[in-house]
Design a protein around this motif. Structure first.
Motif, PDB file in Angstrom:
ATOM      1  N   GLU A  17       0.826  -1.208   0.000  1.00  0.00           N
ATOM      2  CA  GLU A  17       0.000   0.000   0.000  1.00  0.00           C
ATOM      3  C   GLU A  17       0.861   1.258   0.000  1.00  0.00           C
ATOM      4  N   GLU A  18       1.939   1.247   0.774  1.00  0.00           N
ATOM      5  CA  GLU A  18       2.841   2.402   0.831  1.00  0.00           C
ATOM      6  C   GLU A  18       3.609   2.564  -0.475  1.00  0.00           C
ATOM      7  N   VAL A  19       4.077   1.444  -1.017  1.00  0.00           N
ATOM      8  CA  VAL A  19       4.820   1.496  -2.280  1.00  0.00           C
ATOM      9  C   VAL A  19       3.906   2.022  -3.384  1.00  0.00           C
ATOM     10  N   PHE A  20       2.683   1.512  -3.436  1.00  0.00           N
ATOM     11  CA  PHE A  20       1.728   1.962  -4.452  1.00  0.00           C
ATOM     12  C   PHE A  20       1.447   3.457  -4.310  1.00  0.00           C
ATOM     13  N   ALA A  21       1.209   3.921  -3.086  1.00  0.00           N
ATOM     14  CA  ALA A  21       0.914   5.341  -2.865  1.00  0.00           C
ATOM     15  C   ALA A  21       2.058   6.213  -3.386  1.00  0.00           C
ATOM     16  N   HIS A  22       3.282   5.780  -3.176  1.00  0.00           N
ATOM     17  CA  HIS A  22       4.438   6.530  -3.660  1.00  0.00           C
ATOM     18  C   HIS A  22       4.479   6.528  -5.187  1.00  0.00           C
ATOM     19  N   LEU A  23       4.302   5.373  -5.787  1.00  0.00           N
ATOM     20  CA  LEU A  23       4.396   5.245  -7.248  1.00  0.00           C
ATOM     21  C   LEU A  23       3.220   5.884  -7.984  1.00  0.00           C
ATOM     22  N   ALA A  24       2.114   6.100  -7.307  1.00  0.00           N
ATOM     23  CA  ALA A  24       0.930   6.676  -7.949  1.00  0.00           C
ATOM     24  C   ALA A  24       0.978   8.200  -8.006  1.00  0.00           C
ATOM     25  N   ARG A  25       1.985   8.824  -7.400  1.00  0.00           N
ATOM     26  CA  ARG A  25       2.128  10.285  -7.414  1.00  0.00           C
ATOM     27  C   ARG A  25       3.179  10.698  -8.431  1.00  0.00           C
ATOM     28  N   GLY A  78      -3.722  -0.402  -6.134  1.00  0.00           N
ATOM     29  CA  GLY A  78      -2.941  -0.936  -5.033  1.00  0.00           C
ATOM     30  C   GLY A  78      -1.942  -2.002  -5.444  1.00  0.00           C
ATOM     31  N   ARG A  79      -2.056  -2.500  -6.664  1.00  0.00           N
ATOM     32  CA  ARG A  79      -1.192  -3.610  -7.094  1.00  0.00           C
ATOM     33  C   ARG A  79      -0.481  -3.390  -8.437  1.00  0.00           C
ATOM     34  N   ARG A  80      -0.972  -2.446  -9.249  1.00  0.00           N
ATOM     35  CA  ARG A  80      -0.376  -2.283 -10.578  1.00  0.00           C
ATOM     36  C   ARG A  80      -0.464  -0.824 -11.026  1.00  0.00           C
ATOM     37  N   VAL A  81       0.669  -0.302 -11.543  1.00  0.00           N
ATOM     38  CA  VAL A  81       0.739   1.047 -12.093  1.00  0.00           C
ATOM     39  C   VAL A  81       1.271   0.908 -13.519  1.00  0.00           C
ATOM     40  N   VAL A  82       0.514   1.431 -14.477  1.00  0.00           N
ATOM     41  CA  VAL A  82       0.936   1.394 -15.875  1.00  0.00           C
ATOM     42  C   VAL A  82       1.164   2.825 -16.333  1.00  0.00           C
ATOM     43  N   THR A 106       7.323  -5.995  -0.095  1.00  0.00           N
ATOM     44  CA  THR A 106       6.692  -6.033  -1.413  1.00  0.00           C
ATOM     45  C   THR A 106       7.709  -6.432  -2.471  1.00  0.00           C
ATOM     46  N   ARG A 107       7.313  -7.344  -3.320  1.00  0.00           N
ATOM     47  CA  ARG A 107       8.128  -7.671  -4.492  1.00  0.00           C
ATOM     48  C   ARG A 107       7.617  -6.793  -5.627  1.00  0.00           C
ATOM     49  N   ARG A 137      16.447   0.573  -7.823  1.00  0.00           N
ATOM     50  CA  ARG A 137      17.385   0.785  -6.709  1.00  0.00           C
ATOM     51  C   ARG A 137      16.950   1.965  -5.844  1.00  0.00           C
ATOM     52  N   GLU A 138      16.561   3.062  -6.496  1.00  0.00           N
ATOM     53  CA  GLU A 138      16.142   4.264  -5.772  1.00  0.00           C
ATOM     54  C   GLU A 138      14.841   4.012  -5.013  1.00  0.00           C
ATOM     55  N   LEU A 139      13.930   3.245  -5.570  1.00  0.00           N
ATOM     56  CA  LEU A 139      12.692   2.914  -4.883  1.00  0.00           C
ATOM     57  C   LEU A 139      12.991   2.119  -3.611  1.00  0.00           C
ATOM     58  N   VAL A 140      13.879   1.143  -3.710  1.00  0.00           N
ATOM     59  CA  VAL A 140      14.275   0.359  -2.530  1.00  0.00           C
ATOM     60  C   VAL A 140      14.874   1.284  -1.477  1.00  0.00           C
ATOM     61  N   ARG A 141      15.751   2.187  -1.893  1.00  0.00           N
ATOM     62  CA  ARG A 141      16.394   3.126  -0.960  1.00  0.00           C
ATOM     63  C   ARG A 141      15.364   4.041  -0.304  1.00  0.00           C
ATOM     64  N   ARG A 142      14.488   4.625  -1.096  1.00  0.00           N
ATOM     65  CA  ARG A 142      13.477   5.548  -0.550  1.00  0.00           C
ATOM     66  C   ARG A 142      12.557   4.849   0.443  1.00  0.00           C
ATOM     67  N   MET A 143      12.122   3.677   0.085  1.00  0.00           N
ATOM     68  CA  MET A 143      11.189   2.970   0.957  1.00  0.00           C
ATOM     69  C   MET A 143      11.864   2.512   2.244  1.00  0.00           C
ATOM     70  N   ALA A 144      13.152   2.162   2.180  1.00  0.00           N
ATOM     71  CA  ALA A 144      13.889   1.781   3.383  1.00  0.00           C
ATOM     72  C   ALA A 144      13.979   2.990   4.326  1.00  0.00           C
ATOM     73  N   ASN A 145      14.195   4.174   3.757  1.00  0.00           N
ATOM     74  CA  ASN A 145      14.281   5.382   4.564  1.00  0.00           C
ATOM     75  C   ASN A 145      12.914   5.839   5.066  1.00  0.00           C
ATOM     76  N   ALA A 146      11.844   5.461   4.390  1.00  0.00           N
ATOM     77  CA  ALA A 146      10.488   5.877   4.801  1.00  0.00           C
ATOM     78  C   ALA A 146      10.092   5.212   6.109  1.00  0.00           C
ATOM     79  N   GLY A 147      10.704   4.101   6.418  1.00  0.00           N
ATOM     80  CA  GLY A 147      10.361   3.382   7.638  1.00  0.00           C
ATOM     81  C   GLY A 147      11.054   3.912   8.880  1.00  0.00           C
ATOM     82  N   ARG A 148      11.908   4.915   8.711  1.00  0.00           N
ATOM     83  CA  ARG A 148      12.692   5.439   9.849  1.00  0.00           C
ATOM     84  C   ARG A 148      12.023   6.613  10.490  1.00  0.00           C
TER      85      ARG A 148
END
Length: 148
Positions: A17-25, A78-82, A106-107, A137-148
């Motif tokens: 849900e968090e990953v999708f919210a980020h990618l949908a903006r 919530g599951r797919r962004v095209v 999330t994979r 790579r940047e998505l993984v980095r951003r999301m790792a930092n979002a949890g802090r």
């Protein structure tokens, strides 16, 4: 015109849900895609987000800003962004981001399909593949930092 397609995957340590919210903006793509330096003309309606992303190319001291038209849709909210991209030079790109929840977060799988004039093959494929690797790579980095 030739068409190429390739897929890459990343494990993101945040809920889908968090990953999708980020990618949908659209604004999230500034810096998420390595060439995107600005987003403008955002228009949200009829289940789609349309905007202009500005890609900046540098050639030594020179720079070239390439405006690209993007339409994002959410066939599985919530599951797919095209994202459908129309770029100058008759280049068309479709990015499909699929999000699958798993035990660690999330994979994320991104499939890029690009259509281009044959003379631009090396440039287009090189840029698309490099951008895709960077974006994940940047998505993984951003999301790792979002949890802090």
């Amino acid at each position: 015109m030739p068409i190429e397609e390739f897929t890459r995957h990343a494990a993101v340590a945040r809920p889908a849900e968090e990953v999708f919210a980020h990618l949908a903006r659209p604004e999230s793509y500034v810096g998420l895609s390595p060439l995107v330096v600005a987003v403008r003309e955002v228009d949200v309606r009829e289940g789609a987000v349309r905007y202009v992303a500005v890609e900046r190319f540098r050639f030594g001291p020179l720079r070239w800003d390439n405006p690209i038209r993007v339409t994002m849709t959410f066939p599985e909210p919530g599951r797919r962004v095209v994202s459908e991209v129309v770029s100058p030079g008759r280049v068309r790109l479709r990015s499909t981001l699929a999000l699958v929840p798993d035990a660690s977060g999330t994979r994320v799988s991104e499939t890029v399909r690009v259509l281009f004039p044959a003379p631009l093959r090396a440039l287009v494929l090189g840029q698309a593949a490099t951008a895709q690797e960077y974006r994940l790579r940047e998505l993984v980095r951003r999301m790792a930092n979002a949890g802090r």
